[in-house]
Design an enzyme around this catalytic site. Sequence first.
Site, short mmCIF file in Angstrom:
data_model
loop_
_atom_site.label_atom_id
_atom_site.label_comp_id
_atom_site.label_asym_id
_atom_site.label_seq_id
_atom_site.Cartn_x
_atom_site.Cartn_y
_atom_site.Cartn_z
N HIS A 112 0.80 -1.23 0.00
CA HIS A 112 0.00 0.00 0.00
C HIS A 112 0.84 1.28 0.00
O HIS A 112 0.30 2.37 0.05
CB HIS A 112 -0.95 0.02 1.20
CG HIS A 112 -0.23 0.15 2.52
ND1 HIS A 112 0.26 -0.94 3.22
CD2 HIS A 112 0.11 1.23 3.25
CE1 HIS A 112 0.84 -0.52 4.32
NE2 HIS A 112 0.78 0.80 4.37
C1 UD1 Z 1 -2.17 5.36 5.92
C2 UD1 Z 1 -0.87 5.90 6.54
C3 UD1 Z 1 0.25 4.89 6.33
C4 UD1 Z 1 -0.15 3.53 6.86
C5 UD1 Z 1 -1.47 3.10 6.25
C6 UD1 Z 1 -1.90 1.82 6.91
C7 UD1 Z 1 -0.47 8.34 6.49
C8 UD1 Z 1 0.22 9.42 5.79
N1 UD1 Z 1 -0.46 7.14 5.88
O1 UD1 Z 1 -1.94 5.24 4.52
O2 UD1 Z 1 1.38 5.33 7.06
O3 UD1 Z 1 0.85 2.61 6.55
O4 UD1 Z 1 -2.47 4.11 6.49
O5 UD1 Z 1 -2.92 1.17 6.25
O6 UD1 Z 1 -1.01 8.55 7.55
N2 UD1 Z 1 -9.37 4.59 1.98
C9 UD1 Z 1 -10.56 3.95 1.94
N3 UD1 Z 1 -11.09 3.54 3.12
C10 UD1 Z 1 -10.50 3.74 4.32
C11 UD1 Z 1 -9.28 4.41 4.33
C12 UD1 Z 1 -8.72 4.83 3.14
O7 UD1 Z 1 -11.16 3.74 0.89
O8 UD1 Z 1 -11.03 3.33 5.37
C13 UD1 Z 1 -8.78 5.00 0.67
C14 UD1 Z 1 -9.10 6.43 0.29
O9 UD1 Z 1 -9.28 6.47 -1.08
C15 UD1 Z 1 -7.85 7.18 0.64
C16 UD1 Z 1 -6.76 6.14 0.43
O10 UD1 Z 1 -7.36 4.91 0.77
O11 UD1 Z 1 -7.68 8.31 -0.14
C17 UD1 Z 1 -5.54 6.36 1.30
O12 UD1 Z 1 -5.88 6.51 2.68
P1 UD1 Z 1 -4.94 7.37 3.67
O13 UD1 Z 1 -5.41 7.18 5.07
O14 UD1 Z 1 -4.82 8.75 3.16
O15 UD1 Z 1 -3.55 6.71 3.48
P2 UD1 Z 1 -3.14 5.19 3.51
O16 UD1 Z 1 -2.56 4.84 2.20
O17 UD1 Z 1 -4.26 4.38 4.02
N1 UDP Z 2 -3.50 -6.44 8.59
C1 UDP Z 2 -4.78 -6.95 8.72
N2 UDP Z 2 -5.49 -7.27 7.59
C2 UDP Z 2 -4.99 -7.09 6.33
C3 UDP Z 2 -3.67 -6.56 6.21
C4 UDP Z 2 -2.97 -6.24 7.35
O1 UDP Z 2 -5.26 -7.14 9.83
O2 UDP Z 2 -5.69 -7.38 5.36
C5 UDP Z 2 -2.76 -6.06 9.81
C6 UDP Z 2 -1.36 -6.63 9.97
O3 UDP Z 2 -1.39 -7.88 10.60
C7 UDP Z 2 -0.71 -5.57 10.85
C8 UDP Z 2 -1.35 -4.29 10.41
O4 UDP Z 2 -2.54 -4.66 9.73
O5 UDP Z 2 -1.03 -5.82 12.22
C9 UDP Z 2 -0.44 -3.50 9.50
O6 UDP Z 2 -1.14 -2.43 8.95
P1 UDP Z 2 -0.77 -1.76 7.57
O7 UDP Z 2 0.06 -2.68 6.77
O8 UDP Z 2 -2.04 -1.24 7.02
O9 UDP Z 2 0.07 -0.48 8.05
P2 UDP Z 2 1.62 -0.22 8.33
O10 UDP Z 2 2.04 -1.15 9.40
O11 UDP Z 2 2.34 -0.37 7.05
O12 UDP Z 2 1.64 1.21 8.76
#
Ligand code: UD1
Ligand code: UDP
Length: 378
Positions: free
Chosen positions: A221
């Site tokens: 992601h």
């Molecule tokens: C965010 C965090 C990242 C983390 C990740 C974990 C920041 C800058 N980034 O990235 O560090 O690793 O979460 O998963 O804080 N969206 C949905 N549904 C949701 C949430 C998001 O559809 O519930 C979609 C939206 O289109 C949104 C995109 O995902 O624009 C990105 O979401 P955002 O929270 O901005 O960043 P992540 O890539 O999720």
């Molecule tokens: N995870 C989950 N379901 C998924 C993918 C990840 O429960 O489909 C869990 C994973 O085990 C870990 C956490 O989500 O505990 C990691 O989150 P993510 O990769 O979104 O964020 P990051 O750690 O990169 O910030």
Amino acid sequence: MKKRYRLILVAGARPNFMKIAPLMRAFEAHPAIDAVLVHTGQHYDEKMSELFFRELDIPEPDVNLDVGSASHAVQTARIMERFEGVCLDMKPDMVMVVGDVNSTAACTLVASKLDIETAHYEAGLRSNDRSMPEEINRVVTDAVCDYFFTTSRDASENLIREGKPAERIFLVGNLMIDTLLRFRGGLEDVDVRLEGLGAAGRAVDFSEVYRPGGFGVATFHRPSNVDKRSDLERLIHILSGVSREIPVIFPVHPRTYSNIEKYGLMKEVDDAPDLLLANPVGYLEFIKLVDSSKFVMTDSGGIQEETTVLGIPCLTVRENTERPITIWEGSNKLITIDEIKYEVGEILKGNGKKGRAPHLWDGKTAGRIVKAIEKIIN
Ligand code: UD1
Ligand code: UDP
């Protein structure tokens, strides 16, 4: 007895929930700490948020700021504006944040400008790569924070190097591993139903189709892997190639899914019967998948730590990591997209990394954080 020390704990995105679960349990049992849970609403889909509250027994948030998705500036500003009102209203003694997401930095800035003491769990991690939004969040958070809870010695050393006072740094271990060790024993009864994406749109009963050690897991992601068409196209192409050697299960983050759709890449997925793209799964399901997999391919932060403790080889498709201990002591290896196929081949030949759990990644971190807070209070 009235709880006399009010602490606001902030969570906003998926990787925060595994970290706050053991903390909330510890605070709830504490005679003096009155913990208020604030969810910023950065993540909001049922499968990115509520599901984790249910599975991990996290109490419902006292406040949800409902900020939703937006550009970095807008999302951060919305969190700050709404969180300031909460702080003024609740008058906490301390605001505690976890991780490195926008919610982490935004709430720390608000609290410190209101002269509320702040604590950061997962402080001091550094990738030294400012092109990552998370690195900016880490640096900003630690620049203004008062107390630092670290997961490993290298993180504490980074903070010392940046001039933080040693008496404010507490090496406490890893909250994610508290959660992992709490639930790992009970995975047998967890049913993993994968909601497949793409043309097939099929539901897959995991245990009927896959055998332990007979598949790889993928999660991607990071903007650096999934935002540009050329990178994502190459990644999907290579995962499709890997799936011809060993089946691959890929629970897809919403950011990645929307880019796969935008760039028209589902066709290649549909043509690879053993590459299963699915909706994101809950924590218990995901840990069960990882624990019974042959290897993981990822760019996630938290998964580098979980695979280290589970002893599952982890190929991290990034140029750097803020969690180098998972390479020094664990099963993690940094690679490029183009190296995936070769590295998977090595794992299939039996050359995957194993490793061991780092110091204090023992399931008792929440207790150590509570002890540190008691020290701060008294
Ligand atoms: C965010 C965090 C990242 C983390 C990740 C974990 C920041 C800058 N980034 O990235 O560090 O690793 O979460 O998963 O804080 N969206 C949905 N549904 C949701 C949430 C998001 O559809 O519930 C979609 C939206 O289109 C949104 C995109 O995902 O624009 C990105 O979401 P955002 O929270 O901005 O960043 P992540 O890539 O999720
Ligand atoms: N995870 C989950 N379901 C998924 C993918 C990840 O429960 O489909 C869990 C994973 O085990 C870990 C956490 O989500 O505990 C990691 O989150 P993510 O990769 O979104 O964020 P990051 O750690 O990169 O910030």
